[in-house]
Design an enzyme around this catalytic site. Sequence first.
Site, short mmCIF file in Angstrom:
data_model
loop_
_atom_site.label_atom_id
_atom_site.label_comp_id
_atom_site.label_asym_id
_atom_site.label_seq_id
_atom_site.Cartn_x
_atom_site.Cartn_y
_atom_site.Cartn_z
N ILE A 1 88.00 60.30 41.51
CA ILE A 1 86.76 60.23 41.18
C ILE A 1 85.82 60.76 42.29
O ILE A 1 84.62 61.39 41.83
CB ILE A 1 86.27 59.03 40.40
CG1 ILE A 1 86.08 57.84 41.46
CG2 ILE A 1 87.20 58.63 39.25
CD1 ILE A 1 85.27 56.83 40.83
N PHE B 1 83.81 46.70 50.44
CA PHE B 1 84.02 46.40 51.78
C PHE B 1 84.17 44.95 51.63
O PHE B 1 83.49 44.29 50.83
CB PHE B 1 83.19 46.72 52.59
CG PHE B 1 83.07 48.08 53.05
CD1 PHE B 1 83.74 48.73 54.33
CD2 PHE B 1 82.26 49.23 52.19
CE1 PHE B 1 83.61 50.31 54.72
CE2 PHE B 1 82.33 50.67 52.84
CZ PHE B 1 83.07 51.05 53.71
N LYS B 2 85.02 44.32 52.45
CA LYS B 2 85.22 42.90 52.56
C LYS B 2 84.13 42.56 53.17
O LYS B 2 83.46 43.20 54.04
CB LYS B 2 86.51 42.60 53.37
CG LYS B 2 87.92 43.28 52.77
CD LYS B 2 88.45 42.36 51.49
CE LYS B 2 89.76 42.82 50.91
NZ LYS B 2 89.69 42.89 49.65
N TYR C 1 77.37 47.10 47.76
CA TYR C 1 78.21 46.85 46.57
C TYR C 1 77.10 46.69 45.44
O TYR C 1 77.29 47.25 44.17
CB TYR C 1 79.29 45.99 46.80
CG TYR C 1 80.12 45.55 45.44
CD1 TYR C 1 81.15 46.73 45.27
CD2 TYR C 1 79.82 44.62 44.55
CE1 TYR C 1 81.84 46.39 44.14
CE2 TYR C 1 80.84 44.32 43.63
CZ TYR C 1 81.74 45.24 43.31
OH TYR C 1 82.69 45.04 42.04
#
Length: 315
Positions: free
Chosen positions: A102, A133-134, A232
């Site tokens: 994508i 991301f962590k 996020y």
Amino acid sequence: MFFRVCALRLRTSTGCTELVFRLLLDSSRFFLRSTTTIAEMSSKVAVVTGGNKGIGKAIVQALCKDFRGDVFLTARDEGRGKEAVASLSAEGLKAFFHQLDIDDVGSIRKAADFFKQKYGGVDVLVNNAGIAFKVADPTPFATQADVTLRTNYFATRDMLTHFLPLIKAGGRVVNVSSFVSVRSLHKCSEELQKRFRSEDISEDELTALMTRFVELAKNGQHKEAGWPETAYGVSKIGVTTLSMIHARRLSKERPDDQILVNACCPGWVRTDMAGPKATKSPEEGAETPVFLALLPAGASAPHGKFVSDKAVQDW
Ligand code: NDP
């Protein structure tokens, strides 16, 4: 002379027969080719992005069981995608593969062309591909904002730009967002919240806001400008709001087509993204996206909503 005329007549009639025979063969080949295409174009098709693992793979698995039509597991990496198709096949499930990254508009275009040519469009689209991301990742926030929004918002939007026009009447579009979008919305300034909830926000305005967030993050100014400290979360605010914008647009532009577009949260799911402590299995995480993908023919709701645990949530 007699024999020469006979030989000529024989040659001509043989040539004629051959010609007629060839014409018949060609037209039957053409007929066979076109009937195959018509059969394929009339069969239904479901497309899932990021289908090689996690929730996406579980969505493909459930659709293989319950969707009446061909199910395409798409993945950016051909090897990982085909491996997932093979593992479903070992369970007796038939999924098809198509490459789809994508982040790459060329790849999106190729896939869109393929579904248009082969099926005359798409019946079910699940935009599941996403990144995070962590929490402990040391990558600077500015980079996280840029990278996260590029895939979760801008690339999902590119998918919709190319695939929405292909969605057939009665189609279903499911954008996998997150409960984090709701939590992050509440952390935005009153002014931003108002825009994200407004009925008149356009796709251009939303995209400009997402771009602005990335720019502000680069200069460390996002907080003072009323944005939350989560790339996020902002990317998923974008996905949820975009789903609502597209639902309103389709209702206006294609009122008779009964297409339903929704954003959803799969829940907290044990995948590479969320880790082993999450509460749901991938199969449980797939339940709400699949519920929305398989909303029965003639249903008019939910449409343009944020759905979690198969229920419409406040936005
Ligand atoms: P995973 O990390 O397990 O899987 C993510 C999938 O997206 C992978 O198949 C990955 O492919 C694919 N992907 C990432 N970038 C692209 C790209 N550019 N093009 C195509 N595919 C891509 O995550 P989950 O299964 O947990 O997440 C699926 C969706 O659910 C995401 O949108 C996520 O934000 C959302 N979600 C997840 C929650 C959870 O608790 N797990 C909670 C709420 C929402 P590859 O293997 O090649 O990297």
